[in-house]
Enzyme design. Structure first.
Site, short mmCIF file in Angstrom:
data_model
loop_
_atom_site.label_atom_id
_atom_site.label_comp_id
_atom_site.label_asym_id
_atom_site.label_seq_id
_atom_site.Cartn_x
_atom_site.Cartn_y
_atom_site.Cartn_z
N CYS A 78 0.84 -1.33 -0.24
CA CYS A 78 0.00 0.09 -0.06
C CYS A 78 1.09 1.27 -0.04
CB CYS A 78 -0.99 0.11 1.25
SG CYS A 78 -2.08 1.33 1.37
N GLU A 134 -8.80 -1.05 -1.82
CA GLU A 134 -9.37 0.63 -2.21
C GLU A 134 -10.43 1.16 -1.10
OE1 GLU A 134 -7.05 2.68 -3.10
OE2 GLU A 134 -6.01 0.58 -3.88
N HIS A 175 -9.79 1.36 2.53
CA HIS A 175 -9.52 2.75 3.08
C HIS A 175 -10.97 3.55 3.22
CE1 HIS A 175 -5.08 3.04 1.91
NE2 HIS A 175 -5.66 1.69 0.91
#
Length: 186
Positions: A112, A157, A160
């Site tokens: 990441c 993603e 997040h």
């Protein structure tokens, strides 16, 4: 917005753990510009020359929280072995609609942009998912079915948005536990 290694929020910053907010539609000029800047970062990050010149780390995806914006926006670019774009997405408010019970994981683990230190271990995620989102490139609401590697990228993603980082999914007692029923992606 300038996005590079110096402006991406790292996991030492508590902001990366905050929840992202829904984005009003239609997109504001500011939100659309940010999302397109995110997409450009991901596209350029895998070109060694551009990455060196602009101080970029290689990536296949980025979420807005990683640049300090608490909004549910993400950009993903997957290239083939020749460097041609195979898939690209600039998505707003993606929601998981359905997922498979079958799991998958990356053989060499996840990484990441917001996590500078290595966290080794397997991250199990559904192998196939369906997502509903506003596609800023097509300028419409879409349903997207993805599987295997692309499904893992989408979920990474989207995590997040909830302040979740990939290493939160790693089994602390047995980081390299191999589920015999899971799909191994190399």
């Amino acid at each position: 917005m300038l996005i590079n290694n110096d402006t991406i929020i790292k996991d030492s910053n508590p902001l990366v753990r905050e929840k992202s907010l829904e984005v009003p539609l239609p997109l504001s000029k500011e939100d659309e510009d940010l999302l397109l800047d995110m997409l450009t970062y991901v596209k350029e990050s895998t070109d060694e020359e551009i990455a060196k010149e602009k101080n970029l780390s290689p990536a296949v995806g980025i979420s807005a929280i990683q640049v300090g914006v608490k909004k549910k926006m993400m950009a993903i670019v997957i290239k083939d072995n020749d460097g041609n774009i195979k898939y690209q997405y600039a998505l707003v408010n993606p929601k998981l609609i359905s997922y498979s019970l079958e799991k998958a994981y990356l053989k060499y683990g996840e990484g990441c942009l917001s996590v500078p230190e290595a966290h080794e271990g397997y991250v199990y995620r559904p192998a196939r998912i369906k997502v509903r989102a506003y596609d800023a490139l097509e300028k419409k609401l879409v349903d997207i079915k993805v599987k295997d590697y692309l499904a893992l990228v989408f979920q990474h993603e989207m995590d997040h948005f909830d302040g979740v980082l990939y290493y939160d999914h790693i089994n602390k007692d047995n980081p390299f536990y191999e589920d015999p029923n899971a799909v191994v992606i190399e």
